[in-house]
Design an enzyme around this catalytic site. Structure first.
Site, PDB file in Angstrom:
ATOM      1  N   SER A 121       0.883  -1.338   0.084  1.00  0.00           N
ATOM      2  CA  SER A 121      -0.021   0.047   0.013  1.00  0.00           C
ATOM      3  C   SER A 121       0.771   1.226   0.094  1.00  0.00           C
ATOM      4  O   SER A 121       0.376   2.405   0.043  1.00  0.00           O
ATOM      5  CB  SER A 121      -0.969   0.065   1.190  1.00  0.00           C
ATOM      6  OG  SER A 121      -0.188  -0.444   2.418  1.00  0.00           O
ATOM      7  N   HIS A 142      -2.886  -2.811  -5.913  1.00  0.00           N
ATOM      8  CA  HIS A 142      -3.161  -2.455  -4.394  1.00  0.00           C
ATOM      9  C   HIS A 142      -4.722  -2.753  -4.313  1.00  0.00           C
ATOM     10  O   HIS A 142      -5.603  -1.768  -4.996  1.00  0.00           O
ATOM     11  CB  HIS A 142      -2.889  -1.043  -4.107  1.00  0.00           C
ATOM     12  CG  HIS A 142      -3.003  -0.835  -2.877  1.00  0.00           C
ATOM     13  ND1 HIS A 142      -3.224   0.656  -2.639  1.00  0.00           N
ATOM     14  CD2 HIS A 142      -3.244  -1.384  -1.658  1.00  0.00           C
ATOM     15  CE1 HIS A 142      -3.883   0.699  -1.117  1.00  0.00           C
ATOM     16  NE2 HIS A 142      -3.475  -0.375  -0.612  1.00  0.00           N
TER      17      HIS A 142
HETATM   18  N1  CAA Z   1     -15.861  -9.370   3.765  1.00  0.00           N
HETATM   19  C1  CAA Z   1     -17.078  -9.546   2.843  1.00  0.00           C
HETATM   20  N2  CAA Z   1     -18.108  -8.662   3.002  1.00  0.00           N
HETATM   21  C2  CAA Z   1     -18.230  -7.853   3.616  1.00  0.00           C
HETATM   22  C3  CAA Z   1     -17.136  -7.451   4.552  1.00  0.00           C
HETATM   23  C4  CAA Z   1     -16.008  -8.420   4.583  1.00  0.00           C
HETATM   24  N3  CAA Z   1     -15.070  -8.312   5.615  1.00  0.00           N
HETATM   25  N4  CAA Z   1     -17.481  -6.488   5.455  1.00  0.00           N
HETATM   26  C5  CAA Z   1     -18.786  -6.185   5.010  1.00  0.00           C
HETATM   27  N5  CAA Z   1     -19.169  -7.027   4.006  1.00  0.00           N
HETATM   28  C6  CAA Z   1     -20.521  -6.860   3.353  1.00  0.00           C
HETATM   29  C7  CAA Z   1     -21.651  -7.171   4.017  1.00  0.00           C
HETATM   30  O1  CAA Z   1     -21.647  -8.685   3.926  1.00  0.00           O
HETATM   31  C8  CAA Z   1     -22.780  -6.497   3.345  1.00  0.00           C
HETATM   32  O2  CAA Z   1     -23.175  -7.137   2.277  1.00  0.00           O
HETATM   33  P1  CAA Z   1     -24.690  -7.131   1.647  1.00  0.00           P
HETATM   34  O3  CAA Z   1     -24.966  -5.634   1.384  1.00  0.00           O
HETATM   35  O4  CAA Z   1     -24.569  -8.069   0.384  1.00  0.00           O
HETATM   36  O5  CAA Z   1     -25.445  -7.889   2.831  1.00  0.00           O
HETATM   37  C9  CAA Z   1     -22.277  -5.228   2.807  1.00  0.00           C
HETATM   38  O6  CAA Z   1     -20.616  -5.561   2.855  1.00  0.00           O
HETATM   39  C10 CAA Z   1     -22.154  -3.918   3.867  1.00  0.00           C
HETATM   40  O7  CAA Z   1     -21.798  -4.531   5.104  1.00  0.00           O
HETATM   41  P2  CAA Z   1     -22.357  -4.167   6.639  1.00  0.00           P
HETATM   42  O8  CAA Z   1     -23.935  -4.298   6.161  1.00  0.00           O
HETATM   43  O9  CAA Z   1     -22.116  -5.105   7.366  1.00  0.00           O
HETATM   44  O10 CAA Z   1     -21.871  -3.063   6.907  1.00  0.00           O
HETATM   45  P3  CAA Z   1     -22.017  -1.524   6.266  1.00  0.00           P
HETATM   46  O11 CAA Z   1     -23.076  -1.142   5.504  1.00  0.00           O
HETATM   47  O12 CAA Z   1     -21.443  -0.544   7.295  1.00  0.00           O
HETATM   48  O13 CAA Z   1     -20.830  -1.727   5.270  1.00  0.00           O
HETATM   49  C11 CAA Z   1     -18.296  -1.420   4.740  1.00  0.00           C
HETATM   50  C12 CAA Z   1     -19.321  -2.408   5.869  1.00  0.00           C
HETATM   51  C13 CAA Z   1     -18.313  -2.254   3.479  1.00  0.00           C
HETATM   52  C14 CAA Z   1     -17.003  -1.930   5.402  1.00  0.00           C
HETATM   53  C15 CAA Z   1     -18.647  -0.056   4.915  1.00  0.00           C
HETATM   54  O14 CAA Z   1     -18.595   0.564   5.962  1.00  0.00           O
HETATM   55  C16 CAA Z   1     -17.480   0.620   3.964  1.00  0.00           C
HETATM   56  O15 CAA Z   1     -17.506   0.725   2.766  1.00  0.00           O
HETATM   57  N6  CAA Z   1     -16.393   1.253   4.598  1.00  0.00           N
HETATM   58  C17 CAA Z   1     -15.287   1.802   4.277  1.00  0.00           C
HETATM   59  C18 CAA Z   1     -14.141   0.845   3.950  1.00  0.00           C
HETATM   60  C19 CAA Z   1     -12.989   1.601   3.068  1.00  0.00           C
HETATM   61  O16 CAA Z   1     -12.907   2.485   3.118  1.00  0.00           O
HETATM   62  N7  CAA Z   1     -11.865   0.542   2.814  1.00  0.00           N
HETATM   63  C20 CAA Z   1     -10.912   0.900   2.020  1.00  0.00           C
HETATM   64  C21 CAA Z   1      -9.846   1.053   3.324  1.00  0.00           C
HETATM   65  S1  CAA Z   1      -8.244   1.715   2.483  1.00  0.00           S
HETATM   66  C22 CAA Z   1      -7.448   0.496   1.964  1.00  0.00           C
HETATM   67  O17 CAA Z   1      -7.843  -0.771   2.277  1.00  0.00           O
HETATM   68  C23 CAA Z   1      -6.166   0.671   1.413  1.00  0.00           C
HETATM   69  C24 CAA Z   1      -4.983   0.642   2.202  1.00  0.00           C
HETATM   70  O18 CAA Z   1      -3.794   0.263   1.736  1.00  0.00           O
HETATM   71  C25 CAA Z   1      -5.016   0.928   3.476  1.00  0.00           C
END
Ligand code: CAA
Length: 287
Positions: A121, A142
């Protein structure tokens, strides 16, 4: 090359590697999964089995599709088994010495012409490529966390990366159902260049007592329409990873606006790394 890639190796069976293996297998690719040893690779596959089980419960996947997907993931003892893959993705801990060593290992294990991708990353692709005898075939791929949910893959070319490698990687990401953006090989690339300073600033805000962690997160969620607040997102990513990236930004860009907040550093020192250890800026029950 390109869409022909049908067999990949994933090195690292943790949060990111497991997610990459899962998505690739769901999309029909054969995946060899390696970690420090076979037991760790098997544990990674067990987590994928659980995640796929949740999808079956939610009727997003059939039981047969789950079985078929799992059948395409083969845990292996080490990267020595990667001889047959067309592309290997390194998805280990964000540590420069470790990643350099792993690239050397992948270079030795994979056949000539195979692409070596790294999910780093923040570490330079050019530097990692230079550890190998095939810098033309090294590229950054990434993925975002959680990999099965997030649509983006950043693709990063090193100085020597060939057009064929780049095109094959873009095609693979598309075959995995991902949207790609291409970034220059510069610390943090695009996404973390923007994200980590935001998370770090939230850590400073907490440290200075502007608000509680919950208020800072709620403010960003409701005020900016982000799905998660920066501190809960940091807990999801892993505070050790956030700190490692902040340190790379500071070290390589040399601007002290990137210096990590002390509370971020202290959480990492305490082993409070976020969700994966049950405690970060928040506490989590067993999961
Ligand atoms: N694996 C698989 N599916 C997952 C999951 C996981 N770890 N976490 C959540 N989901 C799925 C759920 O099963 C759910 O699916 P359905 O809608 O089909 O039922 C969907 O995602 C939504 O999940 P939730 O309802 O439990 O929760 P939410 O609506 O709050 O979403 C989230 C959770 C997807 C994590 C959302 O909060 C989100 O998009 N957060 C931001 C994440 C982000 O910014 N990621 C990037 C990080 S930066 C990075 O990764 C780069 C780096 O180098 C650091």
């Amino acid at each position: 090359m390109g869409s022909e890639i049908s067999r990949i190796g994933v090195l690292g069976a943790g949060q990111m590697g497991g997610g990459i293996a899962q998505v690739a297998a769901q999309r029909g690719l054969q995946v060899l999964l390696a970690d420090v040893d076979r037991a760790a690779a098997e544990a990674g596959k067990a987590k994928i089995a659980k995640a796929l089980g949740r999808l079956v419960e939610k009727a997003k996947l059939t039981a047969d599709e789950r079985t078929a997907t799992l059948g395409r993931i083969e845990p292996v003892d080490s990267v020595a088994a990667f001889e047959s893959v067309e592309l290997a993705i390194e998805a280990a801990t964000e540590n420069i010495d470790l990643k350099k060593k792993l690239m050397v290992g992948l270079d030795g294990a994979c056949k000539a012409g195979a692409i070596l991708a790294t999910n780093t990353s923040s570490i330079s692709i050019t530097l990692l490529a230079a550890q190998t005898k095939r810098p033309e075939q090294v590229i950054g791929m990434h993925f975002m966390n959680p990999v099965p949910v997030m649509e983006l893959v950043e693709v990063i070319r090193g100085l020597a990366t060939s057009d064929a490698t780049y095109e094959a990687t873009i095609a693979l990401a598309a075959a995995m159902g991902k949207v790609t953006v291409t970034s220059k090989d510069c610390p943090g690339f695009i996404v973390n260049r923007v994200l980590i300073p935001m998370i770090n600033e939230a850590c400073f805000a907490l440290q200075e007592g502007l608000g509680t962690a919950a208020d800072i997160d709620l403010g960003v969620k409701k005020g900016l329409n982000h799905p998660m607040g920066p501190l809960e997102l940091a807990d999801l990513i892993g505070l050790d990873t956030c700190l490692a990236i902040a340190d790379v930004l500071l070290g390589q860009l040399g601007d002290d606006k990137y210096r990590a907040a002390n509370n971020l550093r202290m959480h990492v020192a305490a082993g409070w790394l976020g969700r994966k250890t049950g405690r970060g800026f928040y506490e989590y029950g067993s999961r």
